[in-house]
Write a protein that holds these residues in place. Sequence first.
Motif, PDB file in Angstrom:
ATOM      1  N   ASP A 107       0.843  -1.185   0.000  1.00 21.71           N
ATOM      2  CA  ASP A 107       0.000   0.000   0.000  1.00 21.71           C
ATOM      3  C   ASP A 107       0.883   1.241   0.000  1.00 21.71           C
ATOM      4  N   PRO A 108       1.441   1.580  -1.167  1.00 23.26           N
ATOM      5  CA  PRO A 108       2.333   2.739  -1.204  1.00 23.26           C
ATOM      6  C   PRO A 108       1.558   4.040  -0.977  1.00 23.26           C
ATOM      7  N   SER A 109       2.198   4.988  -0.343  1.00 23.81           N
ATOM      8  CA  SER A 109       1.567   6.275  -0.084  1.00 23.81           C
ATOM      9  C   SER A 109       1.494   7.084  -1.382  1.00 23.81           C
ATOM     10  N   PRO A 110       0.592   8.052  -1.438  1.00 21.54           N
ATOM     11  CA  PRO A 110       0.505   8.898  -2.640  1.00 21.54           C
ATOM     12  C   PRO A 110       1.821   9.636  -2.915  1.00 21.54           C
ATOM     13  N   GLY A 111       2.522  10.038  -1.871  1.00 18.24           N
ATOM     14  CA  GLY A 111       3.815  10.703  -2.059  1.00 18.24           C
ATOM     15  C   GLY A 111       4.836   9.777  -2.691  1.00 18.24           C
ATOM     16  N   ARG A 112       4.830   8.520  -2.270  1.00 16.65           N
ATOM     17  CA  ARG A 112       5.749   7.523  -2.828  1.00 16.65           C
ATOM     18  C   ARG A 112       5.415   7.253  -4.297  1.00 16.65           C
ATOM     19  N   ILE A 113       4.142   7.200  -4.620  1.00 18.76           N
ATOM     20  CA  ILE A 113       3.719   6.997  -6.008  1.00 18.76           C
ATOM     21  C   ILE A 113       4.161   8.172  -6.866  1.00 18.76           C
ATOM     22  N   ALA A 114       3.947   9.390  -6.369  1.00 14.95           N
ATOM     23  CA  ALA A 114       4.351  10.587  -7.120  1.00 14.95           C
ATOM     24  C   ALA A 114       5.859  10.615  -7.323  1.00 14.95           C
ATOM     25  N   LEU A 115       6.602  10.197  -6.322  1.00 13.32           N
ATOM     26  CA  LEU A 115       8.065  10.167  -6.429  1.00 13.32           C
ATOM     27  C   LEU A 115       8.516   9.157  -7.485  1.00 13.32           C
ATOM     28  N   ARG A 116       7.883   7.997  -7.518  1.00  9.89           N
ATOM     29  CA  ARG A 116       8.231   6.988  -8.534  1.00  9.89           C
ATOM     30  C   ARG A 116       7.891   7.475  -9.931  1.00  9.89           C
ATOM     31  N   ILE A 117       6.740   8.113 -10.093  1.00 14.40           N
ATOM     32  CA  ILE A 117       6.358   8.645 -11.400  1.00 14.40           C
ATOM     33  C   ILE A 117       7.336   9.730 -11.831  1.00 14.40           C
ATOM     34  N   ALA A 118       7.726  10.589 -10.904  1.00 13.41           N
ATOM     35  CA  ALA A 118       8.691  11.646 -11.229  1.00 13.41           C
ATOM     36  C   ALA A 118      10.035  11.043 -11.640  1.00 13.41           C
ATOM     37  N   GLY A 119      10.464  10.004 -10.946  1.00 12.69           N
ATOM     38  CA  GLY A 119      11.719   9.340 -11.319  1.00 12.69           C
ATOM     39  C   GLY A 119      11.652   8.726 -12.702  1.00 12.69           C
ATOM     40  N   HIS A 120      10.554   8.066 -13.001  1.00 10.00           N
ATOM     41  CA  HIS A 120      10.384   7.470 -14.328  1.00 10.00           C
ATOM     42  C   HIS A 120      10.274   8.548 -15.403  1.00 10.00           C
ATOM     43  N   ALA A 121       9.621   9.652 -15.063  1.00 10.99           N
ATOM     44  CA  ALA A 121       9.517  10.752 -16.031  1.00 10.99           C
ATOM     45  C   ALA A 121      10.893  11.349 -16.311  1.00 10.99           C
ATOM     46  N   LEU A 122      11.739  11.448 -15.294  1.00 11.53           N
ATOM     47  CA  LEU A 122      13.099  11.951 -15.508  1.00 11.53           C
ATOM     48  C   LEU A 122      13.903  11.013 -16.406  1.00 11.53           C
ATOM     49  N   VAL A 123      13.726   9.711 -16.223  1.00 10.60           N
ATOM     50  CA  VAL A 123      14.394   8.749 -17.099  1.00 10.60           C
ATOM     51  C   VAL A 123      13.892   8.925 -18.536  1.00 10.60           C
ATOM     52  N   THR A 124      12.598   9.126 -18.694  1.00 11.60           N
ATOM     53  CA  THR A 124      12.027   9.356 -20.021  1.00 11.60           C
ATOM     54  C   THR A 124      12.609  10.614 -20.654  1.00 11.60           C
ATOM     55  N   VAL A 125      12.688  11.683 -19.871  1.00 12.96           N
ATOM     56  CA  VAL A 125      13.240  12.945 -20.382  1.00 12.96           C
ATOM     57  C   VAL A 125      14.696  12.753 -20.800  1.00 12.96           C
ATOM     58  N   ALA A 126      15.470  12.074 -19.975  1.00 17.37           N
ATOM     59  CA  ALA A 126      16.888  11.865 -20.291  1.00 17.37           C
ATOM     60  C   ALA A 126      17.064  11.008 -21.545  1.00 17.37           C
TER      61      ALA A 126
END
Length: 177
Positions: A107-126
Amino acid sequence: MATPAPEAGSEHQLVWAPGEVMTRIEQEVRPQPSLPRRIALAASGAFVLSWPPTFVVFALATLVAPSVTDEAGVGRVALWALQFAGLTAVAAVVGAALRRSAEPELDPSPGRIALRIAGHALVTVACAGLVLALAGLSVGQYATLTATLVVVLHLLPMAVARLLFRLRRRGSASLSA
């Protein structure tokens, strides 16, 4: 290790197994995949899940606004998508190799989910920035394509998943009421 003797009159009460027994049972029921298996799954999953949408984004951008892709052909756009998917797969392999466990959070927290999405988005951008910059596109062109990729690969699936989760929760609440 000695087991404590049961108390008198406790034959109908629930007794929890020690943590080591629970861990051993969990490994038998749901074994953790080995590191090479996790790496193979991460690489193939990242490649298969990123190439088709990336190709669609690049192809549609070429059809709708050819100036964004310097009027690239289908073959060139497919090559960019393959390069992007390859870099994304490499990033997924590194992530799988560095992750301690293959077990997802229950049961990940919403903050943890947002952090994972941001990390994946940074990988996509790079990855997209590297591929598109090496293809000779300007900063504005690959910024437009990269922003579209982030929306299609990360934000849109998250929005759909949240919508389905809410619909399922609302449906189960109406059934229980």
